[in-house]
Design an enzyme around this catalytic site. Structure first.
Site, short mmCIF file in Angstrom:
data_model
loop_
_atom_site.label_atom_id
_atom_site.label_comp_id
_atom_site.label_asym_id
_atom_site.label_seq_id
_atom_site.Cartn_x
_atom_site.Cartn_y
_atom_site.Cartn_z
N ILE A 87 0.85 -1.20 0.00
CA ILE A 87 0.00 0.00 0.00
C ILE A 87 0.89 1.25 0.00
O ILE A 87 0.53 2.28 -0.59
CB ILE A 87 -0.93 0.01 1.25
CG1 ILE A 87 -1.80 -1.26 1.32
CG2 ILE A 87 -1.80 1.27 1.29
CD1 ILE A 87 -2.81 -1.42 0.24
N CYS B 7 8.25 0.36 8.47
CA CYS B 7 8.08 0.95 7.14
C CYS B 7 8.61 0.03 6.04
O CYS B 7 9.53 0.40 5.33
CB CYS B 7 8.79 2.30 7.05
SG CYS B 7 8.21 3.47 8.25
C1 LIG Z 1 -3.23 -3.77 3.90
C2 LIG Z 1 -2.33 -3.65 5.10
C3 LIG Z 1 -1.93 -2.39 5.54
C4 LIG Z 1 -1.09 -2.26 6.66
N1 LIG Z 1 -0.71 -1.01 7.09
C5 LIG Z 1 0.05 -0.89 8.21
C6 LIG Z 1 0.39 0.41 8.73
O1 LIG Z 1 -0.01 1.45 8.20
N2 LIG Z 1 1.19 0.47 9.84
C7 LIG Z 1 1.65 -0.67 10.46
O2 LIG Z 1 2.35 -0.55 11.48
N3 LIG Z 1 1.31 -1.90 10.01
C8 LIG Z 1 0.53 -2.03 8.92
N4 LIG Z 1 0.18 -3.29 8.47
C9 LIG Z 1 0.66 -4.49 9.19
C10 LIG Z 1 -0.42 -5.06 10.12
O3 LIG Z 1 -0.78 -4.11 11.11
C11 LIG Z 1 0.07 -6.37 10.80
O4 LIG Z 1 1.24 -6.11 11.55
C12 LIG Z 1 0.37 -7.46 9.78
O5 LIG Z 1 -0.61 -7.47 8.76
C13 LIG Z 1 0.46 -8.86 10.42
O6 LIG Z 1 -0.75 -9.24 11.02
P1 LIG Z 1 -1.87 -10.18 10.29
O7 LIG Z 1 -1.13 -11.40 9.78
O8 LIG Z 1 -2.87 -10.47 11.34
O9 LIG Z 1 -2.40 -9.37 9.17
C14 LIG Z 1 -0.65 -3.43 7.35
C15 LIG Z 1 -1.07 -4.70 6.89
C16 LIG Z 1 -1.90 -4.82 5.80
C17 LIG Z 1 -2.34 -6.20 5.37
#
Ligand SMILES: Cc1cc2nc3c(=O)[nH]c(=O)nc-3n(C[C@H](O)[C@H](O)[C@H](O)COP(=O)(O)O)c2cc1C
EC number: 1.3.1.14
Length: 304
Positions: free
Chosen positions: A72, A131
Site C-alpha cells: 500500500i 516501514c
Molecule cells: C493492507 C495492510 C496495511 C497495513 N498497514 C500498516 C500500517 O499502516 N502500519 C503498520 O504498522 N502496520 C501495517 N500493516 C501491518 C499489520 O498491522 C500487521 O502487523 C500485519 O498485517 C500482520 O498481522 P496479520 O497477519 O494479522 O495481518 C498493514 C497490513 C496490511 C495487510
C-alpha cells in the site's frame, strides 16, 4: 463465573486483550457497523505521517497461499486531516484508539508523537519503525538497533502516553531490536509487522505488485510471529503485543501462552470484518469452559 479478561499495556487498561492491527481497520469508523467496538480491547488506526500520502501505484495487493502481500505504501490522510476528520469519531466510542505513525527522520517521528500526545481521544501511540515499503535517505530504522533507539528516544521525550514500538520481522536478530527499544524508553512492543515477499505472474513474466515486493501477512506468517513473540517476551520486561496470522481465538491464545499480554488481529478482518470481536468472545468462552479465572494466568504460561 465469567473469566477476568482485562489486561494492561503500560498505563493503558484494556477490557480484553484483542485489538485490531494498523492498516486493516481504517480509522475505526469504517468497521464500526461490523464490530461492536465495545467488545474489543482497543483499535489501532492506519499509520499516520505528517503529510498525507497517496501510497504506491496499483496493483498493490495480491492473495497468496495462506496470506496476502500488500504494498500500500503507507497511504494515509496525514495528521491534519486525522485531527479534523477522524478524531471526532474516536470521541464517540468507549474503546481506546491507538494511533500508529511513522516519519522519515527522528525529528519527524518526534513531531508526530508530540502532536498525537496533545489529542485526548488518542489513548496510546504505536510507532512503526518498520516501514517495509518505504525507504528514505538510506535509513532503515527498523533494522538497525542504534537507529531504532534514536527514534524511540525522540518519541519518548515527546509523549507521556503509552508508547508502543512495532517491530519489523525483517531483521537478523529481533531480540537485539527489542532490547534497543526497551533501553530507549518504550512501554510495550508490537511483534510483528509484515515479512517482505513477492509474487510473480508467470505468463506476463512480471512481478504482480507494481512495487515488486510487498509485506506478507495472514496465516502464512503465524509460526514466524509466534517464534518472535516467544523470543522477545523472554528477553525484555515490557509487555508484548502479538501480531501475525491470528484468525481465531485459539490462534490468539497461543500468542498469549508464548508471552504476549495482548494481540492484534489484521488480515482476518478482511476475510471476516467481525473477526476481532468473535476472537475476543471465543477467547473468553475457551477460558470459561476450562474454569480458568483470569486470562493473565496464561501470559507466558507455555510449558516445556
Ligand atoms: C493492507 C495492510 C496495511 C497495513 N498497514 C500498516 C500500517 O499502516 N502500519 C503498520 O504498522 N502496520 C501495517 N500493516 C501491518 C499489520 O498491522 C500487521 O502487523 C500485519 O498485517 C500482520 O498481522 P496479520 O497477519 O494479522 O495481518 C498493514 C497490513 C496490511 C495487510
Amino acid at each position: 463465573m465469567r473469566p477476568a479478561m482485562s489486561v494492561e499495556i503500560g498505563s493503558l487498561k484494556l477490557r480484553n486483550p484483542v485489538m485490531t492491527a494498523s492498516g486493516t481497520f481504517g480509522y475505526g469508523e469504517e468497521f464500526s457497523q461490523y464490530v461492536d467496538l465495545e467488545k474489543i480491547g482497543a483499535f489501532v488506526t492506519k499509520g499516520l505521517s505528517l503529510k498525507p500520502r497517496a501510497g504506491n501505484p496499483t496493483p498493490r495487493i495480491v492473495e497468496t497461499p495462506g496470506g496476502m502481500l500488500n504494498a500500500i505504501g503507507l497511504q494515509n490522510v496525514g495528521i491534519d486531516a486525522f485531527i479534523q476528520k477522524k478524531v471526532p469519531f474516536l470521541r464517540s466510542v468507549n474503546t481506546p484508539a491507538i494511533a500508529n505513525f511513522f516519519g522519515y527522520t527522528p525529528d519527524e517521528y518526534a513531531e508526530l508523537a508530540a502532536r498525537l500526545d496533545a489529542i485526548p481521544e488518542v489513548a496510546a501511540l504505536e510507532v512503526n519503525i518498520s516501514c517495509p515499503n518505504v525507504k528514505q535517505g538510506g535509513i532503515v530504522f527498523g533494522t538497525d538497533p542504534g537507529c531504532a533507539a534514536s527514534v524511540v528516544a525522540a518519541c519518548r521525550a515527546a509523549t507521556q502516553k503509552t508508547l508502543i514500538v512495532k517491530l519489523s520481522p525483517n531483521v537478523t536478530d529481533i531480540v537485539e531490536m527489542a532490547q534497543a527499544c526497551e533501553g530507549a524508553g518504550a512501554d510495550a512492543l508490537s511483534v510483528i509487522n509484515t515479512l517482505t515477499g513477492m509474487a510473480i505472474d508467470l505468463e506476463r513474466r512480471r512481478p504482480v505488485l507494481a512495487n515488486v515486493t510487498g509485506g506478507l501477512s495472514g496465516p502464512a506468517i503465524k509460526p514466524v510471529a509466534l517464534r518472535m513473540v516467544w523470543q522477545v517476551a523472554r528477553a525484555v520486561k515490557l509487555p508484548v503485543i502479538g501480531i501475525g496470522g491470528i484468525m481465531s481465538a485459539t490462534d490468539a491464545l497461543e500468542f498469549i501462552l508464548a508471552g504476549a499480554t495482548a494481540v492484534q488481529v489484521g488480515t482476518a478482518s478482511f476475510v471476516n470484518p467481525g473477526a476481532a470481536q468473535e476472537i475476543a468472545e471465543g477467547m473468553e468462552q475457551w477460558l470459561a469452559e476450562r474454569g480458568i479465572a483470569d486470562i493473565r494466568s496464561l501470559i507466558g504460561a507455555l510449558e516445556g
